[in-house]
Motif scaffolding. Structure first.
Motif, mmCIF file in Angstrom:
data_model
loop_
_atom_site.group_PDB
_atom_site.id
_atom_site.type_symbol
_atom_site.label_atom_id
_atom_site.label_comp_id
_atom_site.label_asym_id
_atom_site.label_seq_id
_atom_site.Cartn_x
_atom_site.Cartn_y
_atom_site.Cartn_z
ATOM 1 N N GLU B 316 0.846 -1.185 0.000
ATOM 2 C CA GLU B 316 0.000 0.000 0.000
ATOM 3 C C GLU B 316 0.888 1.244 0.000
ATOM 4 O OE1 GLU B 316 -3.531 -1.029 3.036
ATOM 5 O OE2 GLU B 316 -1.522 -1.588 3.726
ATOM 6 N N VAL B 317 0.344 2.304 -0.590
ATOM 7 C CA VAL B 317 1.058 3.574 -0.642
ATOM 8 C C VAL B 317 0.151 4.671 -0.091
ATOM 9 C CG1 VAL B 317 1.961 5.344 -2.228
ATOM 10 C CG2 VAL B 317 2.610 2.943 -2.531
ATOM 11 N N SER B 318 0.745 5.565 0.672
ATOM 12 C CA SER B 318 0.024 6.739 1.175
ATOM 13 C C SER B 318 0.672 7.997 0.607
ATOM 14 C CB SER B 318 0.075 6.776 2.710
ATOM 15 O OG SER B 318 -0.501 7.992 3.173
ATOM 16 N N ILE B 319 -0.177 8.944 0.212
ATOM 17 C CA ILE B 319 0.371 10.222 -0.272
ATOM 18 C C ILE B 319 0.053 11.339 0.722
ATOM 19 C CG2 ILE B 319 0.315 9.566 -2.708
ATOM 20 C CD1 ILE B 319 -2.272 11.177 -3.010
ATOM 21 N N ASP B 320 -0.442 10.947 1.902
ATOM 22 C CA ASP B 320 -0.801 11.953 2.908
ATOM 23 C C ASP B 320 -0.220 11.600 4.275
ATOM 24 O OD1 ASP B 320 -2.366 9.807 3.600
ATOM 25 O OD2 ASP B 320 -4.274 10.764 3.094
ATOM 26 N N GLY B 321 1.002 11.046 4.242
ATOM 27 C CA GLY B 321 1.694 10.777 5.497
ATOM 28 C C GLY B 321 1.074 9.691 6.348
ATOM 29 N N GLY B 322 0.314 8.805 5.713
ATOM 30 C CA GLY B 322 -0.218 7.658 6.434
ATOM 31 C C GLY B 322 -1.659 7.805 6.897
ATOM 32 N N GLU B 323 -2.312 8.905 6.499
ATOM 33 C CA GLU B 323 -3.734 9.074 6.859
ATOM 34 C C GLU B 323 -4.593 8.063 6.102
ATOM 35 O OE1 GLU B 323 -5.266 11.417 9.073
ATOM 36 O OE2 GLU B 323 -3.168 11.448 9.728
ATOM 37 N N THR B 324 -4.335 7.959 4.804
ATOM 38 C CA THR B 324 -5.077 7.018 3.971
ATOM 39 C C THR B 324 -4.091 6.219 3.112
ATOM 40 O OG1 THR B 324 -5.288 8.631 2.172
ATOM 41 C CG2 THR B 324 -7.066 8.585 3.793
ATOM 42 N N TRP B 325 -4.512 5.024 2.733
ATOM 43 C CA TRP B 325 -3.634 4.128 1.964
ATOM 44 C C TRP B 325 -4.356 3.600 0.733
ATOM 45 C CZ3 TRP B 325 1.389 3.402 3.607
ATOM 46 C CH2 TRP B 325 1.683 3.821 4.920
ATOM 47 N N THR B 326 -3.603 3.408 -0.344
ATOM 48 C CA THR B 326 -4.133 2.843 -1.583
ATOM 49 C C THR B 326 -3.251 1.668 -1.980
ATOM 50 O OG1 THR B 326 -4.851 5.040 -2.306
ATOM 51 C CG2 THR B 326 -4.691 3.326 -4.009
ATOM 52 N N GLU B 327 -3.883 0.581 -2.395
ATOM 53 C CA GLU B 327 -3.075 -0.571 -2.803
ATOM 54 C C GLU B 327 -2.356 -0.274 -4.118
ATOM 55 O OE1 GLU B 327 -4.976 -4.269 -2.109
ATOM 56 O OE2 GLU B 327 -3.356 -5.437 -3.027
ATOM 57 N N ALA B 328 -1.079 -0.543 -4.159
ATOM 58 C CA ALA B 328 -0.269 -0.346 -5.364
ATOM 59 C C ALA B 328 -0.124 -1.679 -6.095
ATOM 60 C CB ALA B 328 1.104 0.222 -4.986
ATOM 61 N N SER B 329 0.498 -1.646 -7.268
ATOM 62 C CA SER B 329 0.677 -2.853 -8.096
ATOM 63 C C SER B 329 2.130 -3.315 -8.066
ATOM 64 C CB SER B 329 0.305 -2.566 -9.555
ATOM 65 O OG SER B 329 -1.001 -2.087 -9.640
#
Lengths: 394, 394
Positions: B316-329
């Motif tokens: 998973e990757v977060s672009i907001d310092g760990g507030e939210t996460w998105t699964e990456a490939s």
């Protein structure tokens, strides 16, 4: 030193740095004394693992192919149809421009822009159409490759599909995907007589990538950097180096390299568009060790096997010249359907001469034939008998 | 140039050739002026992709790790506990001898003999126990590694199991597999104070190999050639270089490097055999690009992820310092449970500063923690927050 059976003696000696052959490509052959010298633009190659045929043609030594998962870049073969462009083009890689055509919204992009669009890695065999030419009996022009005009390479770049979708998709009724190389065409020479421009069936877009890395490093100039079109499963020539234009087209390229070059035809016939083009690779394998001799006792017979456009699924080895076959084991992880797989079989060989052969089968059910019909340019040899080696055990 | 948050400023600067730190190993530090000079024995490394900490410690630059399937050998980190032996030992590789013990029929074998016994390739992460030391807040001795004391490497050799079975199997009640390095111990120094000898649980025999090739080439001297013990999933120190003895033993090695070295303990405590040893790696990931800045528009956030001894299964990757996460490939083929996998996530980032983080999960269900407890030697950091980067988009 043992000569491979069925191999034209004048052309290929195992374990040597190669016999200098005159280039039939119009490019200057090396002087006799330079047989082992690496040309400047590939001075970073490992001189111990390659055979220098001409300035534009270097082959990986068969023994150096070993049981490798990936071919180290400094051992990978080189075959340039034209001299490489100036190394100025790799000084600022991200500035390289490629023009797209035959899409809804045609545009040009820099490599820097392509890098923002997506990242994929595909491992595939890179193999010259003429790999194995030396195993044909007739006198075909071109570099007398043994098995070493092939390697297994990891390419990283952006999927072609991703770029094309961003441009609104391919136009209708454009069945060809045509890539144009960035080699410099000398003044006074009509471009289409020497331009490296290849058309492949447009549907390969689904697996093709525009690559900027090879084996985890920026693609070296000699291998098509800064940007190369990679068509997994297709012979080397279709993987256009220094690619400066990529377009969906109604017709195949008018370049000679497409129209009459790289065509399969009977010996003595001229190339023509009606003949099959060197697109999809066929199922193939070869032993990479032992090649000449071994001590008595246990011997690990090893080599590499590829399936072409269908994953290699079975590999057999014979220690009696093809009378009987034993299934061998693949080594290491499966790198995907377009990659080769190293294989190994441990056997006990008594003293004496043994003819060792390998025979691969792919998922589509194709198996290497024992022999192949000759063709004018000696392309696509995958016969198992000619690839066999005679090993003396003492 | 941007400083990574939570990183000790004096220790690590992105994109530089590294700050010279005094070696806490008893080995001489480089003089200030030699900060970027490659030591002779690794002169073949790519100076553009490594950070030279000391003569015995080279780190791969974070940006150079890219989205690589395998780490090119010339970019791979180096960490030698002792100076490498003379390069005479790689002049005739097949003559290298290794002694086996704790088996039914103990014997010595040459590398040439081992090569006749079997061939296997395993791809695994090689990572120093202290990788990430620079991310701890306390002042731990040792090289201040960022993320670059790690690489993904293909090793080829013979399975340890194959060799042991040929010797009649391991003896009873010998729970340790002990490997001894071939470094030269200077006269007058008690061997066990500096000898590189490591014991690992004997059951790892099932996946360990005695390797002679790294990434398809004979293992360079700096990386343990001619013969190295590879224990997939275990920290680097257990992968004994120049291995000259391999034995099943009743006790762990009496060497200091085993008894008190490489032990996890609270800050301020001395090492002792009762503490956990640096054996199995933990789940971990880090972003390798972008690291400092990016243009507005689409950005491909990429990095590498490893599962330790259980395959990495989610990133998973977060672009907001760990507030939210998105699964990456994940990118490219799966090279096996002990390998790392490159990953990518394409995002649109508006102008401004963004804290990018990655978080891996393995098949056993372990996920990277946000933070880790400090330990005396600053080993095994896998906290996602400290590995985050702040990227300025403009």
């Amino acid at each position: 030193m043992t000569i491979i059976p069925n191999l034209k003696r004048r052309h290929f000696l195992i374990g040597t740095a190669g016999v200098v052959t005159s280039a039939a490509t119009g490019l200057p052959a090396l002087a006799e004394g330079d047989a082992t010298a690496l040309p400047d633009y590939v001075s970073w190659k490992n001189a111990d693992t390659v055979i220098v045929h001409t300035k534009e043609t270097l082959e990986t030594q068969r023994a150096a192919q070993g049981a490798e998962l990936l071919t180290p870049s400094n051992s990978l073969y080189v075959r340039n149809n034209l001299p490489a462009p100036s190394d100025e083009i790799v000084a600022d890689r991200d500035a390289w421009e490629i023009e797209f055509g035959g899409v809804a919204n045609p545009t040009s992009m820099t490599l820097g822009q392509l890098k923002t669009m997506g990242i994929e890695t595909v491992v595939c065999v890179l193999q010259c159409s003429g790999n194995g030419r030396a195993f044909f009996d007739h006198e075909a022009s071109g570099t007398q490759w043994g098995v070493g005009a092939a390697g297994n390479v990891a390419w990283t770049g952006v999927p072609v599909r991703t770029v094309i979708e961003a441009m609104g998709g391919a136009g209708d009724d454009l069945p060809w995907l045509t890539g144009t190389g960035g080699e410099v065409i000398p003044e006074g020479i009509p471009a289409e007589t020497i331009q490296v421009e290849r058309s492949v069936p447009a549907e390969v877009m689904d697996r093709a990538i525009l690559a900027w890395e090879m084996n985890g490093e920026p693609i070296p100039l000699a291998h098509g950097g800064p940007l190369r079109l990679i068509v997994p499963g297709y012979y080397g020539v279709n993987n256009v180096k220094y690619v400066k234009k990529l377009a969906f087209t109604a017709e195949e390229s008018s370049a000679k390299i497409q129209q009459s070059g790289y065509r399969i035809r009977p010996v003595g016939e001229k190339g023509a568009p009606s003949q099959p083009s060197m697109f999809e690779m066929n199922v193939k394998s070869w032993i990479t060790g032992p090649l000449t001799d071994a001590a008595t006792g246990k011997v690990q017979i090893h080599g590499v096997a590829l399936g072409g456009v269908s994953a290699v699924s079975k590999i057999e080895v014979s220690i009696d010249g093809g009378e009987t076959w034993t299934e061998a084991s693949f080594i290491g992880p499966d790198l995907g359907e377009y990659a080769w797989r190293p294989f190994v079989l441990g056997v006990d060989l008594p003293a004496g001469d043994h003819v060792l052969a390998s025979r691969a089968t792919n998922a589509a059910g194709d198996t290497q034939p024992e022999t192949v019909e000759p063709n004018e340019r000696a392309y696509g040899h995958n016969g198992w008998r000619a690839h066999a080696v005679t090993v003396t055990v003492a």
